[in-house]
Design an enzyme around this catalytic site. Structure first.
Site, PDB file in Angstrom:
ATOM      1  N   GLU A 114       1.102  -0.872   0.129  1.00 20.03           N
ATOM      2  CA  GLU A 114      -0.060  -0.558   0.154  1.00 20.03           C
ATOM      3  C   GLU A 114       1.268   0.840  -0.160  1.00 20.03           C
ATOM      4  O   GLU A 114       0.391   2.104  -0.722  1.00 20.03           O
ATOM      5  CB  GLU A 114      -1.229   0.202   1.619  1.00 20.03           C
ATOM      6  CG  GLU A 114      -1.909  -1.218   0.943  1.00 20.03           C
ATOM      7  CD  GLU A 114      -2.847  -1.346   2.423  1.00 20.03           C
ATOM      8  OE1 GLU A 114      -4.058  -1.182   2.578  1.00 20.03           O
ATOM      9  OE2 GLU A 114      -2.331  -2.222   3.419  1.00 20.03           O
TER      10      GLU A 114
ATOM     11  N   GLU B  89      -3.789  -9.904   3.699  1.00 17.71           N
ATOM     12  CA  GLU B  89      -4.619  -9.237   4.746  1.00 17.71           C
ATOM     13  C   GLU B  89      -5.805 -10.370   5.525  1.00 17.71           C
ATOM     14  O   GLU B  89      -5.654 -10.393   6.660  1.00 17.71           O
ATOM     15  CB  GLU B  89      -4.949  -7.956   4.829  1.00 17.71           C
ATOM     16  CG  GLU B  89      -4.171  -6.411   5.205  1.00 17.71           C
ATOM     17  CD  GLU B  89      -3.136  -5.946   3.660  1.00 17.71           C
ATOM     18  OE1 GLU B  89      -2.645  -5.482   3.574  1.00 17.71           O
ATOM     19  OE2 GLU B  89      -3.834  -7.163   2.487  1.00 17.71           O
TER      20      GLU B  89
END
Length: 248
Positions: A110, A130
Site C-alpha cells: 500500500e 490481509e
C-alpha cells in the site's frame, strides 16, 4: 522499543532518498516508521522535492508490524494510522518514486501504491494477504489498486491474497520497468533526473491536476495553465527551445 531509527534519509538538492531500514524485520512498518514518514512529509511539504522510496536488505517492506497490529483496537483502525501517512505521501507536491525489491506486502504494497511511479526487480513479490490475518487492506489497496491495475485483477488479488511476481506486476502496469537489483536505485535516480530536468512548477501542477476528480476537468487544467502561461520560467524555456531550433 529500540531507539534505532527506521528510515535512512539522504538529501540532495532536488530529491530525497528514503530507505526503509529495519532489515531484521524485513522492513516491517511499525508506529515509529510511520512517525518518521510523517517527518519526511513535513520537510517535503515545506520544501518540495522528488521523493525516492526504497528498502534495505533486498526487501521493500514485508507489511505492517504484525506484533503491533495484533494489539491495535477499533479506535486505532478508525484513526487510520498507516493510511494517514500513505495518503500524505501520495499528496506530496512533487512526484514520489517507489523502487521495489523483494517483498512488498500488505502495508508495504500500500505504501508502494501511494507512489506516483513504481519500478522493480524480477524478484519482487507484491500483494495484499490481509484477509488471511483476519483484517482488510485498509491503507489504500481497496481503492488505489483498482485504479492502478483495474477492478477485476485487483479484486482477485485482495480476495485471494495472491502475490504478483515482478513480471506479472510489469504486465499489469503496476510497475513501469524491471531492473537488476544492483541497478534498481540507479534506475530510480534516472527517472528522478528526467523529472528534475523539467520545470518544477509545471511538474507540481501536472501531479495535482492528474489527481483532481472528474468533475474538476477541464477547469483544473485551465486554472493551472493560466498560472504557468504567465510564469517567467515558461518564457525562458520556450525562448531557449526556439533558439536551439534556429541553430539546427
Amino acid at each position: 522499543m529500540s531507539d534505532t531509527r527506521r528510515l535512512t534519509v539522504a538529501e540532495l538538492p532536488d530529491r530525497v532518498v528514503v530507505t526503509l531500514d529495519r532489515p531484521e524485520r524485513r522492513n516491517a512498518i511499525d508506529q515509529r516508521m510511520v512517525d518518521e514518514l510523517h517527518e519526511v512529509c513535513d520537510a517535503l511539504e515545506r520544501a518540495p522535492r522528488i521523493l525516492i522510496l526504497t528498502g534495505s536488505g533486498g526487501v521493500f517492506a514485508s507489511g505492517a508490524d504484525i506484533a503491533q497490529l495484533r494489539e491495535r483496537t477499533a479506535a486505532d483502525a478508525a484513526s487510520g494510522i498507516n493510511d494517514s501517512a500513505f495518503t500524505r505521501i501520495a499528496e506530496l507536491p512533487m512526484p514520489v518514486i517507489a523502487a521495489l525489491d523483494g517483498y512488498a506486502l500488505g502495508g508495504g504494497a500500500e505504501l508502494a501504491y501511494a507512489a506516483d511511479l513504481r519500478i522493480g526487480t524480477p524478484r519482487v513479490r507484491i500483494g495484499n494477504p490481509e484477509t488471511g490475518l483476519g483484517i482488510i487492506a485498509a491503507a489504500g489497496a481497496l481503492w488505489r489498486l483498482p485504479a492502478l491495475v483495474g477492478l477485476p485483477l485487483a479484486t482477485e488479488l485482495v480476495l485471494t491474497g495472491r502475490l504478483l511476481t515482478g513480471e506479472e506486476a510489469l504486465a499489469a502496469g503496476l510497475v513501469s520497468s524491471l531492473h537488476d537489483p544492483d541497478e534498481l536505485l540507479a534506475a530510480a535516480h534516472a527517472l528522478a533526473d528526467r523529472i528534475a530536468a523539467n520545470d518544477p512548477l509545471a511538474t507540481r501542477h501536472t501531479k495535482r491536476v492528474l489527481r483532481e476528480p472528474a468533475d474538476r476537468h477541464p477547469a483544473a487544467e485551465r486554472e493551472a495553465q493560466a498560472e504557468l502561461f504567465d510564469s517567467p520560467e515558461k518564457h525562458r524555456r520556450m525562448t531557449e527551445f526556439l533558439e536551439r531550433r534556429r541553430r539546427t
